[in-house]
Design a protein around this motif. Structure first.
Motif, short mmCIF file in Angstrom:
data_model
loop_
_atom_site.label_atom_id
_atom_site.label_comp_id
_atom_site.label_asym_id
_atom_site.label_seq_id
_atom_site.Cartn_x
_atom_site.Cartn_y
_atom_site.Cartn_z
N LEU A 1 -5.76 8.49 8.31
CA LEU A 1 -6.78 8.05 9.27
C LEU A 1 -6.49 8.66 10.62
CD1 LEU A 1 -9.18 6.23 10.13
CD2 LEU A 1 -7.50 4.39 10.51
N VAL A 2 -7.43 9.46 11.12
CA VAL A 2 -7.34 10.03 12.45
C VAL A 2 -7.77 8.98 13.47
CG1 VAL A 2 -8.24 11.81 14.00
CG2 VAL A 2 -7.74 12.37 11.62
N ALA A 3 -7.02 8.89 14.56
CA ALA A 3 -7.32 7.97 15.67
C ALA A 3 -7.39 6.51 15.22
CB ALA A 3 -8.61 8.37 16.38
N PRO A 4 -6.37 6.02 14.52
CA PRO A 4 -6.36 4.59 14.18
C PRO A 4 -6.28 3.74 15.45
CG PRO A 4 -4.19 5.52 13.82
CD PRO A 4 -5.11 6.68 14.11
N ASN A 5 -6.77 2.52 15.35
CA ASN A 5 -6.73 1.62 16.50
C ASN A 5 -5.29 1.31 16.90
OD1 ASN A 5 -9.52 1.39 16.55
ND2 ASN A 5 -9.52 -0.36 15.15
N ASN A 6 -5.07 1.16 18.19
CA ASN A 6 -3.79 0.65 18.69
C ASN A 6 -3.78 -0.85 18.40
OD1 ASN A 6 -2.83 -0.29 22.04
ND2 ASN A 6 -1.51 -0.10 20.25
N ALA A 7 -3.09 -1.22 17.30
CA ALA A 7 -3.17 -2.61 16.85
C ALA A 7 -2.04 -2.93 15.88
CB ALA A 7 -4.52 -2.86 16.17
N THR A 8 -1.76 -4.21 15.77
CA THR A 8 -0.96 -4.73 14.66
C THR A 8 -1.95 -5.31 13.67
OG1 THR A 8 0.91 -5.27 16.11
CG2 THR A 8 0.81 -6.38 13.98
N ALA A 9 -2.05 -4.71 12.51
CA ALA A 9 -3.09 -5.09 11.55
C ALA A 9 -2.64 -4.78 10.14
CB ALA A 9 -4.40 -4.36 11.87
N ASN A 10 -3.39 -5.29 9.18
CA ASN A 10 -3.05 -5.07 7.78
C ASN A 10 -3.56 -3.74 7.27
OD1 ASN A 10 -1.66 -7.45 7.44
ND2 ASN A 10 -3.37 -8.54 6.49
N ILE A 11 -2.72 -3.09 6.48
CA ILE A 11 -3.16 -1.99 5.62
C ILE A 11 -3.46 -2.61 4.26
CG2 ILE A 11 -2.47 0.14 4.46
CD1 ILE A 11 -0.62 0.69 6.84
N VAL A 12 -4.63 -2.33 3.72
CA VAL A 12 -5.04 -2.90 2.43
C VAL A 12 -5.33 -1.77 1.46
CG1 VAL A 12 -6.67 -4.40 1.22
CG2 VAL A 12 -6.04 -4.90 3.60
N VAL A 13 -4.57 -1.73 0.36
CA VAL A 13 -4.78 -0.75 -0.71
C VAL A 13 -5.52 -1.46 -1.83
CG1 VAL A 13 -3.67 0.72 -2.43
CG2 VAL A 13 -2.70 0.53 -0.13
N THR A 14 -6.67 -0.92 -2.25
CA THR A 14 -7.47 -1.51 -3.32
C THR A 14 -7.62 -0.50 -4.45
OG1 THR A 14 -8.71 -2.84 -1.72
CG2 THR A 14 -9.68 -2.56 -3.92
N MET A 15 -7.25 -0.91 -5.66
CA MET A 15 -7.36 -0.04 -6.81
C MET A 15 -8.81 0.01 -7.29
SD MET A 15 -4.22 0.79 -6.95
CE MET A 15 -4.20 1.79 -8.46
N LYS A 16 -9.14 1.04 -8.08
CA LYS A 16 -10.47 1.15 -8.64
C LYS A 16 -10.75 -0.02 -9.57
CE LYS A 16 -11.57 6.02 -8.19
NZ LYS A 16 -12.05 7.25 -8.86
N THR A 17 -12.01 -0.37 -9.71
CA THR A 17 -12.41 -1.48 -10.57
C THR A 17 -11.86 -1.29 -11.98
OG1 THR A 17 -14.43 -1.79 -9.29
CG2 THR A 17 -14.36 -2.77 -11.50
N GLY A 18 -11.18 -2.31 -12.48
CA GLY A 18 -10.60 -2.24 -13.82
C GLY A 18 -9.17 -1.76 -13.84
N ASP A 19 -8.67 -1.28 -12.70
CA ASP A 19 -7.29 -0.79 -12.63
C ASP A 19 -6.38 -1.83 -11.96
OD1 ASP A 19 -8.17 1.56 -13.68
OD2 ASP A 19 -7.69 2.81 -11.94
N SER A 20 -5.21 -2.02 -12.53
CA SER A 20 -4.15 -2.78 -11.87
C SER A 20 -2.85 -2.06 -12.17
CB SER A 20 -4.12 -4.23 -12.35
OG SER A 20 -3.90 -4.31 -13.74
N ALA A 21 -1.96 -2.02 -11.20
CA ALA A 21 -0.77 -1.19 -11.35
C ALA A 21 0.38 -1.74 -10.54
CB ALA A 21 -1.07 0.24 -10.90
#
Length: 255
Positions: A124-144
């Motif tokens: 991500l270019v130019a992310p906000n200056n912040a303390t925040a969550n990164i959320v990784v979401t798998m494709k529908t039907g995938d769990s790993a």
């Protein structure tokens, strides 16, 4: 001032057998007050992992206030039958990654040739200056099971920050790969994935590298051991090196 929120360059897959890793290069921003360029600046790192197959994973990351920022997320995945996703290939794929609700762009995704391991890089270019969550979401039907790491940088060009790439395979106790292009004061980041039942093997980054994360979801063959490091470029023959405590078939990519 250069425009922000530009997409990262997407690179083709690079497929091999064994341990899989990726790395990519971010370009130093020319100084606006001097004729010479200045270094890409390391800002912060964070990491998380799952202990079972999951469809999403989130953790907190702090992005500082320095100008011309870039956020990079590396994901190490153990592919399995829990990752059908409707394609019957047993390949686990990330659908999206967000930081503070803003979507990242995929930069590279690679599977080992036996589809046992997968590594992805998102940015991500130019992310906000912040303390925040990164959320990784798998494709529908995938769990790993997955290990994730994030690194934020400052003083990075905001248009086309990815400069070069490269891949290498090794079957001994040393792994080294160089990107196809680099310039003085660029930064390089890599991500590796290793089967979890190899965690007894010692692994050391090159002397010019700083390890930013290193963890495993468990110690079975179905688990994944993931990690990553960064280094600055001297402007010539830059490489990302790892020494292993014993002979292991490995694969390493630089993007």
């Amino acid at each position: 001032m250069p425009p922000t929120n530009q997409p990262l360059t997407t690179h083709p897959d690079c497929r091999q057998w064994g341990r899989l890793a990726l790395a990519f290069l971010v370009s130093a921003l020319p100084s606006v007050v001097q004729a010479s360029v200045t270094d890409v600046i390391y800002d912060a790192s964070s990491t998380s992992k799952s202990t079972s197959a999951v469809s999403s994973l989130s953790w907190s990351h702090v992005v500082g206030s320095a100008a011309d920022r870039l956020l990079v997320v590396g994901v190490s995945i153990a592919n399995s039958s829990t990752c059908d996703g409707g394609d019957n290939l047993n390949i686990c794929e990330v659908e999206s990654i967000t930081f503070n609700g803003v979507a990242l762009t995929i930069a590279q995704a690679n599977n080992s040739s036996d589809n046992a391991l997968r590594v992805e890089h998102w940015g991500l270019v130019a992310p906000n200056n912040a303390t925040a969550n990164i959320v990784v979401t798998m494709k529908t039907g995938d769990s790993a099971v997955l290990v994730t790491g994030a690194v934020s940088f400052a003083n990075v060009v905001q248009v086309g920050p990815v400069r070069g790439s490269g891949c290498a395979q090794s079957t001994d106790d040393f792994l080294s790969v160089a990107p196809s292009a680099t310039r003085l004061r660029d930064a390089v980041i890599d991500t590796f994935a290793i089967p979890g039942n190899s965690t007894s093997v010692a692994l050391f980054p090159g002397s010019a590298q700083t390890q930013r994360w290193n963890d495993a979801t468990g110690s079975s063959a179905a688990d994944v051991w993931g990690g990553g490091s960064t280094r600055s470029s001297p402007g010539f023959a830059v490489s990302m090196d790892w020494s292993l405590g014993s002979t292991v078939t490995t694969f390493h990519c630089v993007l």
